[in-house]
Write an enzyme that holds these catalytic residues in place. Structure first.
Site, mmCIF file in Angstrom:
data_model
loop_
_atom_site.group_PDB
_atom_site.id
_atom_site.type_symbol
_atom_site.label_atom_id
_atom_site.label_comp_id
_atom_site.label_asym_id
_atom_site.label_seq_id
_atom_site.Cartn_x
_atom_site.Cartn_y
_atom_site.Cartn_z
ATOM 1 N N ALA A 64 0.874 -1.170 0.000
ATOM 2 C CA ALA A 64 0.000 0.000 0.000
ATOM 3 C C ALA A 64 0.916 1.225 0.000
ATOM 4 O O ALA A 64 2.073 1.145 0.422
ATOM 5 C CB ALA A 64 -0.874 -0.016 1.242
ATOM 6 N N GLU A 83 4.511 -5.022 7.354
ATOM 7 C CA GLU A 83 3.779 -3.929 8.002
ATOM 8 C C GLU A 83 4.269 -3.633 9.418
ATOM 9 O O GLU A 83 4.316 -2.484 9.835
ATOM 10 C CB GLU A 83 2.277 -4.230 8.023
ATOM 11 C CG GLU A 83 1.590 -4.111 6.666
ATOM 12 C CD GLU A 83 1.689 -5.367 5.809
ATOM 13 O OE1 GLU A 83 2.412 -6.313 6.197
ATOM 14 O OE2 GLU A 83 1.042 -5.398 4.752
ATOM 15 N N GLU A 88 -0.862 -9.147 -0.470
ATOM 16 C CA GLU A 88 -2.296 -9.370 -0.188
ATOM 17 C C GLU A 88 -3.110 -9.424 -1.488
ATOM 18 O O GLU A 88 -4.074 -10.183 -1.597
ATOM 19 C CB GLU A 88 -2.797 -8.269 0.751
ATOM 20 C CG GLU A 88 -2.151 -8.410 2.133
ATOM 21 C CD GLU A 88 -2.316 -7.190 3.014
ATOM 22 O OE1 GLU A 88 -1.835 -6.105 2.615
ATOM 23 O OE2 GLU A 88 -2.932 -7.304 4.080
ATOM 24 N N GLY A 96 0.574 -4.840 0.869
ATOM 25 C CA GLY A 96 -0.652 -4.870 0.053
ATOM 26 C C GLY A 96 -0.462 -5.592 -1.275
ATOM 27 O O GLY A 96 -1.429 -6.122 -1.834
HETATM 28 N N1 CAA Z 1 4.602 3.129 -0.870
HETATM 29 C C1 CAA Z 1 5.004 4.279 -1.429
HETATM 30 N N2 CAA Z 1 6.171 4.398 -2.107
HETATM 31 C C2 CAA Z 1 6.950 3.306 -2.199
HETATM 32 C C3 CAA Z 1 6.588 2.073 -1.632
HETATM 33 C C4 CAA Z 1 5.334 2.004 -0.951
HETATM 34 N N3 CAA Z 1 4.884 0.862 -0.418
HETATM 35 N N4 CAA Z 1 7.565 1.180 -1.883
HETATM 36 C C5 CAA Z 1 8.503 1.839 -2.572
HETATM 37 N N5 CAA Z 1 8.148 3.123 -2.772
HETATM 38 C C6 CAA Z 1 8.871 4.173 -3.470
HETATM 39 C C7 CAA Z 1 10.059 4.641 -2.657
HETATM 40 O O1 CAA Z 1 9.664 5.597 -1.691
HETATM 41 C C8 CAA Z 1 10.934 5.226 -3.744
HETATM 42 O O2 CAA Z 1 10.439 6.503 -4.090
HETATM 43 P P1 CAA Z 1 11.462 7.745 -4.337
HETATM 44 O O3 CAA Z 1 12.283 7.303 -5.509
HETATM 45 O O4 CAA Z 1 10.540 8.874 -4.638
HETATM 46 O O5 CAA Z 1 12.253 7.873 -3.082
HETATM 47 C C9 CAA Z 1 10.689 4.304 -4.924
HETATM 48 O O6 CAA Z 1 9.468 3.628 -4.634
HETATM 49 C C10 CAA Z 1 11.772 3.241 -5.089
HETATM 50 O O7 CAA Z 1 11.924 2.589 -3.840
HETATM 51 P P2 CAA Z 1 13.312 2.441 -3.077
HETATM 52 O O8 CAA Z 1 14.221 3.576 -3.418
HETATM 53 O O9 CAA Z 1 13.029 2.224 -1.627
HETATM 54 O O10 CAA Z 1 13.879 1.111 -3.767
HETATM 55 P P3 CAA Z 1 14.856 0.048 -3.121
HETATM 56 O O11 CAA Z 1 15.253 -0.845 -4.237
HETATM 57 O O12 CAA Z 1 15.922 0.697 -2.329
HETATM 58 O O13 CAA Z 1 13.928 -0.774 -2.089
HETATM 59 C C11 CAA Z 1 11.940 -1.897 -1.367
HETATM 60 C C12 CAA Z 1 12.823 -1.514 -2.562
HETATM 61 C C13 CAA Z 1 12.676 -2.899 -0.469
HETATM 62 C C14 CAA Z 1 10.698 -2.567 -1.954
HETATM 63 C C15 CAA Z 1 11.564 -0.644 -0.572
HETATM 64 O O14 CAA Z 1 11.063 0.341 -1.461
HETATM 65 C C16 CAA Z 1 10.533 -0.867 0.486
HETATM 66 O O15 CAA Z 1 10.844 -1.396 1.540
HETATM 67 N N6 CAA Z 1 9.279 -0.447 0.213
HETATM 68 C C17 CAA Z 1 8.211 -0.531 1.178
HETATM 69 C C18 CAA Z 1 7.702 -1.954 1.322
HETATM 70 C C19 CAA Z 1 6.641 -2.009 2.380
HETATM 71 O O16 CAA Z 1 6.886 -1.731 3.531
HETATM 72 N N7 CAA Z 1 5.438 -2.393 1.969
HETATM 73 C C20 CAA Z 1 4.312 -2.490 2.867
HETATM 74 C C21 CAA Z 1 3.557 -1.205 2.860
HETATM 75 S S1 CAA Z 1 2.364 -1.115 4.144
HETATM 76 C C22 CAA Z 1 1.050 -2.002 3.555
HETATM 77 O O17 CAA Z 1 1.049 -2.533 2.468
HETATM 78 C C23 CAA Z 1 -0.091 -2.050 4.546
HETATM 79 C C24 CAA Z 1 -1.236 -2.843 4.172
HETATM 80 O O18 CAA Z 1 -1.314 -4.040 4.302
HETATM 81 C C25 CAA Z 1 -2.409 -2.153 3.782
#
Ligand code: CAA
Length: 257
Positions: free
Chosen positions: A66, A134, A114, A111
């Site tokens: 998400a 999460e 999911e 998400g």
């Molecule tokens: N939401 C918003 N933006 C996201 C994102 C997310 N879930 N995942 C990645 N991005 C964005 C980053 O912020 C980044 O944007 P900028 O270039 O503007 O900074 C871009 O995508 C590229 O990401 P990274 O620079 O972080 O890329 P990386 O290769 O270094 O890492 C990754 C990749 C490990 C997937 C890392 O991006 C990450 O950990 N992302 C979040 C994953 C996460 O925590 N997902 C769960 C979200 S909470 C959820 O989903 C709740 C639910 O059940 C409803």
């Protein structure tokens, strides 16, 4: 007009949806969910639909979760509304009457995982990464992960993943039953094409009934579920599909459904 976030390609009833926010690793925000729900509402009405494939744009991510940027400032009421929107949309994907295939071509987190859990099939590239991270953000899965993950992989492994937030690679995802197949990234598209061709080539009503029997039966006690199977099996003999399929077998030719 605002830019489309989901690209749709229709190839003779095999529809491919591509979530296209590669700069945010295809994270699900409300706009993506709204667009996805509208597309699913249209697809639900189509009797010619044979299979749906859903994937993420680019080579890095299926869906990285998400949208954290959008969620960051939400109140509990807003978070509830966001989760409800996602649950409703994901449920429509799950209950689409045809097989739904998640083509997981990279990060499949939160998400995103999911979303994949609501699909009938998950085919992953060998570099795909899965997880429910999460808790690392101070929340729990909100798009169905605490419920669909234990149903898919069992409660012990689901608890492992949702309480540690650890990420697993495609091979581990295959071993625990989270995905059906793992393919080298270069072969993923060809495999998806072969799979959807196979699904689309089978008796369309039989495929729909098979999906319905498994999905609806899972929520019932065994005797009721077996009665459902019998009804759907018998119903299959009412149309032309069974006659064509069985005649083709006897006549040693390919069926023409
Ligand atoms: N939401 C918003 N933006 C996201 C994102 C997310 N879930 N995942 C990645 N991005 C964005 C980053 O912020 C980044 O944007 P900028 O270039 O503007 O900074 C871009 O995508 C590229 O990401 P990274 O620079 O972080 O890329 P990386 O290769 O270094 O890492 C990754 C990749 C490990 C997937 C890392 O991006 C990450 O950990 N992302 C979040 C994953 C996460 O925590 N997902 C769960 C979200 S909470 C959820 O989903 C709740 C639910 O059940 C409803």
């Amino acid at each position: 007009m605002s830019e489309k976030l989901i690209e749709m390609v229709d190839n003779a009833g095999v529809v491919r949806l591509t979530i296209t926010r590669p700069k945010a690793l295809n994270a699900l925000n409300s706009a993506v969910l709204t667009e996805l729900e509208a597309l699913l509402t249209e697809l639900e009405k189509r009797s010619d639909l044979r299979a749906l494939l859903i994937t993420g744009a680019g080579e890095k991510a299926f869906v990285a979760g998400a949208d954290i940027t959008e969620m960051r400032t939400k109140t509990p009421e807003e978070a509830r509304a966001f989760a409800s929107q996602a649950l409703r949309t994901i449920k429509r994907l799950e209950t689409l009457p045809v097989p739904v295939v998640a083509l997981v071509n990279g990060f499949c987190l939160g998400g995103g995982c999911e979303l994949a859990l609501a699909c009938d099939w998950a085919v992953a590239s060998d570099n795909a990464i899965f997880g429910q991270p999460e808790v690392l953000l101070g929340v729990i899965p909100g798009f169905g992960g605490t419920q669909r993950l234990p149903r898919r992989v069992g409660p012990a492994m689901a608890l492992d993943l949702v309480t540690t937030g650890r990420k697993i690679d495609a091979q581990e995802a295959l071993r625990i039953g989270l995905v059906n197949r793992v393919m080298p990234q270069a072969e993923l598209e060809a495999y998806a094409e072969e799979l959807t061709k196979q699904l689309a080539g089978n008796g369309p009503l039989a495929v729909r009934s098979a999906k319905q029997a498994v999905h609806d039966g899972m929520d019932q006690d065994l005797d009721s579920a077996l009665a459902l199977e019998t009804s759907l099996f018998a119903l299959g003999f009412a149309g032309s599909e069974q006659k064509e399929g069985m005649s083709a077998f006897v006549e040693k030719r390919k069926p023409n459904f």
